[in-house]
Design a protein around this motif. Structure first.
Motif, short mmCIF file in Angstrom:
data_model
loop_
_atom_site.label_atom_id
_atom_site.label_comp_id
_atom_site.label_asym_id
_atom_site.label_seq_id
_atom_site.Cartn_x
_atom_site.Cartn_y
_atom_site.Cartn_z
N GLU A 140 0.70 -1.23 -0.05
CA GLU A 140 0.09 0.03 0.48
C GLU A 140 0.79 0.86 0.40
OE1 GLU A 140 -2.16 0.70 3.58
OE2 GLU A 140 -0.82 -0.38 4.50
N THR A 141 0.50 2.32 -0.66
CA THR A 141 1.01 3.87 -0.90
C THR A 141 1.78 3.53 -1.84
OG1 THR A 141 2.63 3.37 0.51
CG2 THR A 141 0.72 4.33 1.69
N GLU A 142 2.41 2.54 -2.48
CA GLU A 142 3.50 2.72 -3.72
C GLU A 142 2.61 2.73 -4.55
OE1 GLU A 142 6.97 -0.70 -2.16
OE2 GLU A 142 5.60 -1.56 -3.87
N THR A 143 3.39 2.46 -6.14
CA THR A 143 2.55 3.30 -6.99
C THR A 143 2.62 1.95 -7.90
OG1 THR A 143 3.55 5.80 -7.62
CG2 THR A 143 3.18 4.52 -9.09
N THR A 193 -1.37 5.62 -7.38
CA THR A 193 -0.95 5.10 -5.96
C THR A 193 -2.34 4.28 -5.54
OG1 THR A 193 -0.20 7.00 -5.24
CG2 THR A 193 -0.45 6.14 -3.21
N THR A 195 -4.50 1.13 -2.38
CA THR A 195 -4.25 0.90 -1.03
C THR A 195 -4.40 0.04 -0.30
OG1 THR A 195 -6.98 2.11 -1.51
CG2 THR A 195 -4.94 3.95 -1.62
#
Length: 394
Positions: A140-143, A193, A195
């Motif tokens: 999570e929070t990665e692209t 991004t 979640t």
């Protein structure tokens, strides 16, 4: 090359055409452009108002004669005669391929020879799209960076993205010509991004193209998102009492799901439990068990800590139905006590009044007695006659 017999027929047709004069409009053939999907069938129609005994002919883009009137000129079983009259010549081409695209010519051999062109456009069907760039679970929070590609479309297809039910805006598409020089490969990129809500959500790439005829071709990639765990503590029973057994269950969620649970009691450095068991059992509660219990759930994405406050000195709260029942019972008891007290008061009052009446009757007849002895006799006899009294004193 045309067969000699067919060539002779053409020459005869030209000579016969020169014997008369026709208006240009009456002898001008008419056709229409056609669009067909690769693999489909196209029908070519040529009409003329006044053929003047001349035959109609269809030729392909390479100027090869396909049909001259009812006579087949090219040995291609895909090409069939649909209709042949002096005013119309219609043929069909099945299993159309991209090479069949081009201008087809309808001719009538008047003097001069008149022709009409029909442009046949063959649509290339795009292949099913493919998604690239996603191989391992993403945190999570990665692209996320995904690529969609489809080949074989003519003209170039359009690609669009969706994540779940939400449209995604992709970058400008890249269009490259395929090796056959007729179709195209289209590539589209998208970034977003992620979640934890994206876990198990499908990202879909869809091809839009006129050859698909109100249908679509698409492919999907399900996302696997790793995210930090969350947890809650659920007691059983909900309202524990002294002397009972209490089970505290640490319910944890996450991806991956936590597999390690550490139980401690606030104020103590000694772990109560450390294993894969998420349940802590207190078999016989007493006042010393009161305090705050802590569960720490751990996964590869980190740890989460939750607390549960236990106070066995507190009375167990009653449910609303139990409270209503006790209120009703209390009201009934109060009414009964009130009625008993009222009854006692009425009974006491009644007894007091009757005791006074008895004392009053007991003294009746003593008021007019001449002496004490006579008063006593009158009080005891009540209804005795005067003679009896006299006789008593003798």
């Amino acid at each position: 090359m045309l067969p000699p017999a067919l060539t002779l027929l053409l020459l005869l047709g030209c000579l016969a055409a020169g014997s008369g004069t026709l208006s240009q409009d009456e002898s001008q053939p008419t056709t229409s452009d056609e669009t067909v999907v690769a693999g489909g069938t196209v029908v070519l129609k040529c009409k003329v108002e006044d053929p003047d005994d001349s035959s109609l002919q269809w030729s392909n883009p390479a100027q090869q004669t396909l049909y001259f009137g009812e006579k087949r000129a090219l040995r291609d079983n895909r090409i069939q005669l649909v209709k042949s009259t002096p005013n119309e010549l219609a043929i069909s081409i099945s299993n159309v391929v991209l090479a069949d695209e081009g201008e087809y010519t309808c001719s009538i051999f008047t003097m001069p020879v008149r022709t009409a062109k029909a442009l046949v456009t063959v649509l290339g069907i795009p292949q099913n799209p493919q998604i690239f760039g996603y191989e391992l679970p993403i945190r999570e929070t990665e692209t996320a960076q995904l690529t969609c590609r489809s080949s074989g479309s003519k003209p170039a297809a359009q690609l669009r993205w969706k994540k779940g039910n939400k449209e995604l805006q992709g970058g400008a598409p890249e269009v490259m010509e395929d090796s056959n020089g007729k179709t195209f490969t289209v590539t589209s990129h998208v970034e977003f991004t992620v979640t934890k809500e994206d876990n198990d959500v499908e990202v879909t790439c869809t091809v839009d193209h006129e050859s698909l005829q109100n249908s679509e071709r698409s492919t999907s990639q399900k996302l696997q998102v790793h995210f930090k765990p969350t947890a809650t503590i659920e007691p059983d029973p909900l309202y524990p009492r002294e002397g009972e057994e209490l089970r505290l269950q640490c319910e944890a969620q996450g991806n991956p799901i936590p597999q390690e649970f550490l139980w401690t009691k606030e104020g103590s450095d000694v772990p109560l439990n450390l294993n894969t068991n998420r349940v802590l059992t207190l078999p016989f509660l007493n006042k010393s068990d009161s305090g705050t219990y802590i569960c720490m759930a751990t996964s590869t994405m980190g740890s989460v800590v939750v607390r549960y406050n236990l106070d066995i000195n507190d009375a167990s709260p009653m449910s609303s139905s139990s409270g209503t029942y006790h209120a009703v019972v209390g009201g009934v008891v109060a009414v009964i006590v009130f009625l008993l007290l009222s009854l006692l008061i009425v009974l006491a009052h009644y007894l007091i009044r009757h005791k006074g009446t008895y004392l009053t009757h007991e003294a009746k007849g003593s008021d007019d007695a001449p002496d004490a002895d006579t008063a006593i006799i009158n009080a005891e006899g009540g209804q005795a006659s005067g003679d009896d009294k006299k006789e008593y004193f003798i």
